[in-house]
Design a protein around this motif. Structure first.
Motif, PDB file in Angstrom:
ATOM      1  N   TRP A  70      29.155 147.045  73.598  1.00 53.77           N
ATOM      2  CA  TRP A  70      29.642 147.397  72.192  1.00 53.77           C
ATOM      3  C   TRP A  70      30.250 148.781  71.841  1.00 53.77           C
ATOM      4  O   TRP A  70      29.524 149.701  72.382  1.00 53.77           O
ATOM      5  CB  TRP A  70      28.432 146.933  71.241  1.00 53.77           C
ATOM      6  N   THR A  71      31.436 148.899  71.567  1.00 54.35           N
ATOM      7  CA  THR A  71      32.283 150.125  71.338  1.00 54.35           C
ATOM      8  C   THR A  71      31.595 150.847  70.184  1.00 54.35           C
ATOM      9  O   THR A  71      31.933 152.193  70.372  1.00 54.35           O
ATOM     10  CB  THR A  71      33.624 149.632  71.340  1.00 54.35           C
ATOM     11  N   ILE A  72      31.038 150.658  69.449  1.00 52.71           N
ATOM     12  CA  ILE A  72      30.280 151.433  68.184  1.00 52.71           C
ATOM     13  C   ILE A  72      28.947 151.415  68.386  1.00 52.71           C
ATOM     14  O   ILE A  72      28.129 150.456  68.264  1.00 52.71           O
ATOM     15  CB  ILE A  72      30.563 150.853  66.923  1.00 52.71           C
ATOM     16  N   ASN A  73      28.223 152.500  68.316  1.00 54.88           N
ATOM     17  CA  ASN A  73      26.786 152.511  68.391  1.00 54.88           C
ATOM     18  C   ASN A  73      26.150 151.948  67.112  1.00 54.88           C
ATOM     19  O   ASN A  73      27.018 152.143  66.152  1.00 54.88           O
ATOM     20  CB  ASN A  73      26.524 154.205  68.379  1.00 54.88           C
ATOM     21  N   PRO A  74      25.512 150.840  67.359  1.00 56.72           N
ATOM     22  CA  PRO A  74      24.907 150.113  66.117  1.00 56.72           C
ATOM     23  C   PRO A  74      24.438 150.891  64.881  1.00 56.72           C
ATOM     24  O   PRO A  74      24.506 150.295  63.964  1.00 56.72           O
ATOM     25  CB  PRO A  74      23.838 149.240  66.901  1.00 56.72           C
ATOM     26  N   THR A  75      23.755 152.254  65.242  1.00 55.29           N
ATOM     27  CA  THR A  75      23.419 152.822  64.286  1.00 55.29           C
ATOM     28  C   THR A  75      24.542 153.436  63.373  1.00 55.29           C
ATOM     29  O   THR A  75      24.271 154.011  62.100  1.00 55.29           O
ATOM     30  CB  THR A  75      22.569 153.854  64.750  1.00 55.29           C
ATOM     31  N   GLU A  76      25.884 153.617  63.846  1.00 56.06           N
ATOM     32  CA  GLU A  76      26.925 154.244  63.071  1.00 56.06           C
ATOM     33  C   GLU A  76      27.914 153.189  62.611  1.00 56.06           C
ATOM     34  O   GLU A  76      28.805 153.704  62.104  1.00 56.06           O
ATOM     35  CB  GLU A  76      27.394 155.146  64.434  1.00 56.06           C
ATOM     36  N   VAL A  77      27.866 151.967  62.756  1.00 57.49           N
ATOM     37  CA  VAL A  77      28.713 150.951  62.313  1.00 57.49           C
ATOM     38  C   VAL A  77      28.717 151.100  60.789  1.00 57.49           C
ATOM     39  O   VAL A  77      27.751 150.945  60.104  1.00 57.49           O
ATOM     40  CB  VAL A  77      28.140 149.491  62.827  1.00 57.49           C
ATOM     41  N   GLY A  78      29.827 151.226  60.378  1.00 53.37           N
ATOM     42  CA  GLY A  78      30.107 151.218  58.648  1.00 53.37           C
ATOM     43  C   GLY A  78      31.396 150.137  58.428  1.00 53.37           C
ATOM     44  O   GLY A  78      31.674 149.265  59.188  1.00 53.37           O
ATOM     45  N   ARG A  79      31.480 150.218  57.123  1.00 53.30           N
ATOM     46  CA  ARG A  79      32.520 149.195  56.568  1.00 53.30           C
ATOM     47  C   ARG A  79      34.024 149.386  57.028  1.00 53.30           C
ATOM     48  O   ARG A  79      34.211 150.655  57.322  1.00 53.30           O
ATOM     49  CB  ARG A  79      32.391 149.018  55.184  1.00 53.30           C
ATOM     50  N   VAL A  80      34.713 148.503  57.220  1.00 48.61           N
ATOM     51  CA  VAL A  80      35.983 148.494  57.641  1.00 48.61           C
ATOM     52  C   VAL A  80      36.780 148.825  56.308  1.00 48.61           C
ATOM     53  O   VAL A  80      37.876 149.819  56.646  1.00 48.61           O
ATOM     54  CB  VAL A  80      36.721 147.155  58.095  1.00 48.61           C
ATOM     55  N   GLU A  81      36.743 148.308  55.197  1.00 48.31           N
ATOM     56  CA  GLU A  81      37.703 148.650  54.017  1.00 48.31           C
ATOM     57  C   GLU A  81      37.463 149.967  53.295  1.00 48.31           C
ATOM     58  O   GLU A  81      36.156 150.620  53.681  1.00 48.31           O
ATOM     59  CB  GLU A  81      37.223 147.652  53.137  1.00 48.31           C
ATOM     60  N   ASP A  82      38.253 150.786  52.631  1.00 47.13           N
ATOM     61  CA  ASP A  82      37.956 151.631  51.931  1.00 47.13           C
ATOM     62  C   ASP A  82      37.377 151.505  50.508  1.00 47.13           C
ATOM     63  O   ASP A  82      37.015 152.603  49.845  1.00 47.13           O
ATOM     64  CB  ASP A  82      39.632 152.436  51.619  1.00 47.13           C
ATOM     65  N   ILE A  83      37.068 150.257  50.190  1.00 45.46           N
ATOM     66  CA  ILE A  83      36.538 149.882  48.816  1.00 45.46           C
ATOM     67  C   ILE A  83      35.233 149.153  48.929  1.00 45.46           C
ATOM     68  O   ILE A  83      35.132 148.593  50.118  1.00 45.46           O
ATOM     69  CB  ILE A  83      37.535 149.264  47.821  1.00 45.46           C
ATOM     70  N   ARG A  84      34.711 148.922  48.072  1.00 44.91           N
ATOM     71  CA  ARG A  84      33.365 148.007  48.119  1.00 44.91           C
ATOM     72  C   ARG A  84      33.694 146.553  48.097  1.00 44.91           C
ATOM     73  O   ARG A  84      34.606 146.108  47.469  1.00 44.91           O
ATOM     74  CB  ARG A  84      32.404 148.438  46.849  1.00 44.91           C
ATOM     75  N   THR A  85      33.431 145.805  49.218  1.00 40.70           N
ATOM     76  CA  THR A  85      33.725 144.397  49.345  1.00 40.70           C
ATOM     77  C   THR A  85      32.474 143.913  49.793  1.00 40.70           C
ATOM     78  O   THR A  85      31.549 144.201  49.898  1.00 40.70           O
ATOM     79  CB  THR A  85      34.866 144.402  50.438  1.00 40.70           C
ATOM     80  N   GLY A  86      32.703 142.536  50.152  1.00 41.07           N
ATOM     81  CA  GLY A  86      31.532 141.756  50.657  1.00 41.07           C
ATOM     82  C   GLY A  86      32.129 140.445  51.284  1.00 41.07           C
ATOM     83  O   GLY A  86      33.154 139.909  51.210  1.00 41.07           O
ATOM     84  N   TRP A  87      31.269 139.733  51.926  1.00 36.90           N
ATOM     85  CA  TRP A  87      31.297 138.384  52.441  1.00 36.90           C
ATOM     86  C   TRP A  87      32.628 138.081  53.424  1.00 36.90           C
ATOM     87  O   TRP A  87      33.275 137.520  52.912  1.00 36.90           O
ATOM     88  CB  TRP A  87      31.101 137.448  51.312  1.00 36.90           C
ATOM     89  N   PRO A  88      32.905 138.807  54.411  1.00 36.02           N
ATOM     90  CA  PRO A  88      33.793 138.714  55.294  1.00 36.02           C
ATOM     91  C   PRO A  88      34.055 137.573  56.234  1.00 36.02           C
ATOM     92  O   PRO A  88      33.039 136.709  56.596  1.00 36.02           O
ATOM     93  CB  PRO A  88      33.739 140.128  56.179  1.00 36.02           C
TER      94      PRO A  88
END
Length: 379
Positions: free
Chosen positions: A132-150
């Motif tokens: 997995w290319t991102i450390n699980p503890t460092e995963v964050g959202r993709v978007e620049d704004i608050r979103t949900g339910w991808p």
């Protein structure tokens, strides 16, 4: 003993796991519907009844059991963390894809700021075939704004899409899966009041197919509507754009299908299909063999009260009905197959409040060669 679901959601930290590249979901216990801002009314308040006596429900399946078997897997991976627990209001959308080359894309509604979840969005991680290319503890959202339910899908050219909701439904894309910048393609796709997107992409054509819902306040009640959008140019233009299905619109009550009551099958050999799964209406499958130009409607489970509206009607007895948890698949011959969970429900008073009995139910299977299940009060 009767317990009442609290409106407050108690957030607990948990680890999102993939198990053999799949998610197993038991979405049987929640019927409350939450809008973008998380402040709209609850459409249906569920009262959980763990079990019923034979006298209370003599017609229910005899094989119902509270026993739960723990699953075991050869490989299990930690892909990320979240404090935000509400992954779905009903069935789960397509969140994990194992691509043809063995790589995996994974997304979920994430949030680590547990007071108000200002960071809520589409958390994403990618397996490149080795790690997995991102450390699980460092995963964050993709978007620049608050979103949900991808909702996650691959394009047909090595890239990937993320659809989400915030003030309407938005769409992100990047040309190379697992690397590069995500670009906002369309925002919103349709009305700013529409939310809870579910997306699939036809790999034969690259066409994006998107379903979304609207929860509309009409006087003192909440009405629900399902809309369809389609793009043949990567999300730049849409036709149709946020339109109802003729086979559904007006055929059911205005509360029939709510947030996340719909799910796509993985497209196969040019066939696309989605299911509408609700406790309060027919369970139906909509199938297209011409990339969304025309649709065939198939009824899997028929509700015993046509046009049932829980604001205006009650049911005379306890009913075995779909819970919302389901999985839809298309085989190599283009035939649809569905598995769905059922439980006992009791709509004894109007207003949207109902009782349900999650241990009194079973898993059901259906394909296009089978007759429709008839919902009834006795078996």
């Amino acid at each position: 003993k009767l317990y009442k679901l609290k409106k407050e959601i108690i957030m607990k930290k948990f680890l999102l796991l993939t198990a053999a590249c799949a998610f197993s979901v038991a979405a049987v216990a929640q019927q409350s519907v939450v809008n973008t801002t998380n402040v709209k009314k609850i459409v249906a308040t569920a009262h959980v009844n763990d079990a019923m006596t034979a006298e209370e429900a003599p017609f229910l399946p005899l094989n119902a059991s509270p026993a739960k078997a723990a699953a075991t897997y050869d490989n299990e991976f930690e892909v990320g963390h979240t404090y935000f627990d509400l992954q779905s209001n009903s069935g789960l959308s397509n969140r994990f894809i194992r691509h043809n080359d063995g790589t995996i894309g994974a997304t979920w509604t994430g949030g680590m700021e547990a007071t108000a979840f200002a960071d809520r969005g589409s958390f994403y991680n990618y397996f490149n075939g080795t790690e997995w290319t991102i450390n699980p503890t460092e995963v964050g959202r993709v978007e620049d704004i608050r979103t949900g339910w991808p909702s996650y899908a691959a394009d047909n050219n090595g890239g990937e899409y993320l659809a989400f909701h915030s003030a309407g439904v938005g769409l992100y894309h990047r040309a190379t899966k697992g690397s590069g910048d995500w670009t906002q393609v369309a925002y919103p796709v349709s009305s700013a009041d529409n939310t809870w997107p579910r997306m699939c992409v036809n790999p034969e054509t690259g066409t994006i197919h998107l379903i979304e819902a609207e929860q509309r306040t009409v006087g003192s009640v909440m009405e629900n509507y399902v809309y369809y959008s389609r793009s043949k140019d990567g999300g730049k233009t849409w036709d149709p754009k946020g339109e109802p299905f003729a086979q559904i619109d007006g055929q059911y009550s205005t509360v029939a299908y709510a947030a996340d009551d719909y799910l796509w099958a993985t497209p196969r050999n040019g066939v696309i299909a989605f299911a509408l799964v609700s406790t309060t209406a027919d369970l139906i499958i909509m199938k297209s063999t011409d990339d969304g130009d025309t649709w065939e409607k198939m009824t899997v489970w028929e509700h015993p009260v046509p046009m049932f509206n829980y604001y205006e009607q009650t049911l005379e007895d306890t009913l075995i009905a779909p819970t919302g948890a389901a999985g839809l698949a298309i085989d190599n011959d283009g035939m649809c197959h569905i598995m769905f969970a059922t439980c006992a429900t009791l709509w004894a008073e109007t207003g949207g409040s109902f009782n349900y009995f999650p241990l009194w139910g079973t898993m059901c299977y259906w394909n296009e060669d089978m007759d429709t299940y008839r919902g009834s009060y006795d078996v």
